[in-house]
Every structure is written in structure tokens, then in C-alpha cells.
Scaffold this motif. Sequence first.
Motif, mmCIF file in Angstrom:
data_model
loop_
_atom_site.group_PDB
_atom_site.id
_atom_site.type_symbol
_atom_site.label_atom_id
_atom_site.label_comp_id
_atom_site.label_asym_id
_atom_site.label_seq_id
_atom_site.Cartn_x
_atom_site.Cartn_y
_atom_site.Cartn_z
ATOM 1 N N SER A 1 76.276 40.005 80.194
ATOM 2 C CA SER A 1 74.817 39.927 80.191
ATOM 3 C C SER A 1 74.278 40.684 81.399
ATOM 4 O O SER A 1 74.996 40.926 82.375
ATOM 5 C CB SER A 1 74.360 38.467 80.252
ATOM 6 O OG SER A 1 74.577 37.946 81.553
ATOM 7 N N GLU A 2 73.003 41.005 81.338
ATOM 8 C CA GLU A 2 72.374 41.745 82.435
ATOM 9 C C GLU A 2 72.506 40.986 83.767
ATOM 10 O O GLU A 2 72.874 41.558 84.777
ATOM 11 C CB GLU A 2 70.900 42.002 82.047
ATOM 12 C CG GLU A 2 70.048 42.598 83.133
ATOM 13 C CD GLU A 2 69.328 41.528 83.935
ATOM 14 O OE1 GLU A 2 69.001 41.804 85.091
ATOM 15 O OE2 GLU A 2 69.114 40.415 83.412
ATOM 16 N N LEU B 1 73.900 47.895 82.708
ATOM 17 C CA LEU B 1 72.608 47.229 82.509
ATOM 18 C C LEU B 1 71.989 47.637 81.174
ATOM 19 O O LEU B 1 71.415 46.802 80.467
ATOM 20 C CB LEU B 1 71.651 47.551 83.663
ATOM 21 C CG LEU B 1 72.020 46.961 85.025
ATOM 22 C CD1 LEU B 1 71.036 47.441 86.089
ATOM 23 C CD2 LEU B 1 72.082 45.446 84.986
ATOM 24 N N ALA C 1 73.879 45.885 78.383
ATOM 25 C CA ALA C 1 73.502 44.464 78.367
ATOM 26 C C ALA C 1 72.128 44.264 77.714
ATOM 27 O O ALA C 1 71.887 43.249 77.071
ATOM 28 C CB ALA C 1 73.500 43.900 79.785
ATOM 29 N N ALA C 2 71.270 45.255 77.868
ATOM 30 C CA ALA C 2 69.934 45.170 77.272
ATOM 31 C C ALA C 2 69.933 45.621 75.812
ATOM 32 O O ALA C 2 68.899 45.563 75.151
ATOM 33 C CB ALA C 2 68.953 46.017 78.078
#
Length: 183
Positions: free
Chosen positions: A23-24, A167, A170-171
Motif C-alpha cells: 500500500s502507499e 507509490l 500502490a495508487a
Amino acid sequence: MYVTSAESRVLSRILGLLSEDLSEHDVREAVGHDLLELLHADYYASYVWQEKSGCFDKAAFLNMDPKNLAAYEAYFQYHDPITFKLQARREATLVTQVMPQRELMRTEFFNDFLARDGLHWGVNAYSYVGDRNIGDIRIWRSRKRENFDAHTLELLRLIEPAFTGALLRAAGVLAEAVPRAPS
């Protein structure tokens, strides 16, 4: 750039970590542990800039007091003489490159926020996609250590593309959708 064998091992761990499906928040938190080791640092924080609200939030941090960080989120980020200058540079930057240490030490931000947890020497790095800041890295050393240096900046520049990529994954952003800088 010369990388020691110890630095190479930590860099390898960081790049491996950044290739995982996290996850971020987990990306930003997990990388902090290895960055503290790689950079011989004491404190780590990472935030995400929220354009709509004009503030940093979603804190990930290591070795810092949550109550002090709550004070940052409520007050000090709006009275911060360095972070926006660092963010505007869009690359890894020593705090002393945007404000002399003596001048920083005379600010409310230093005395009532940074010094409370022992933060003295800092370096920040920011991940951008186009003009959008999607996360940052804020690393600090105590007064007992030396300031960060050009070698620190080079190490962070090595990590930054993988950090940004992690990142984005994760998004749920596809790599094809990300504009690339001209070569």
C-alpha cells in the motif's frame, strides 16, 4: 559515485522492497527503516501533499513522537520556513541548501517542533508525477552527528525513481499513463 559494500546491500534491500506490492502508506513507512540505516540517520517522516486542502497528511514516521507530529499537522506545517522551499526544488535537497542552519535554529519551527524530538540536520526528497507531488521523504540526524552531504543526495537520487514507481503502483496508476520527462 562510489557506493560501499554496506550501502550496496541496503540499496538492494530498498529496491527490492520498492518492487513489492505494498500500500502507499506501507511503501513510505517500510522504506524509512532502510533509509535510516543507509544514511546513518535518526528520524524519518513521510507525508503526502494534498493539493485541494493545501496541507501535508497521511504521516508515516519512525523515531518521532506522535503528539509532536500532531502539532506539525495542526500548526507547524503552516508556519514551516523550509518544507515548501525544499518541495519546490523537486529533488533531494539538504535543509541547509535552502536555509542556513543558524537561521533555522532561530525559528519557532526549529525550537518548538524539530528540536523537541531531537531533529537537527535534515534532507528531504519528493516524488513527482508531472506537477503533482505524490509523496515525500524527510530524514533527520541528531545534533550529535554531522550534516548530510552530496553523497546522501546521490543515494537518494538512485532511490527516487523506484520510490515514485512504488507509490504509483500502490495508487493503481499504470506506467503508460505517467508522462515521462524528455531525455
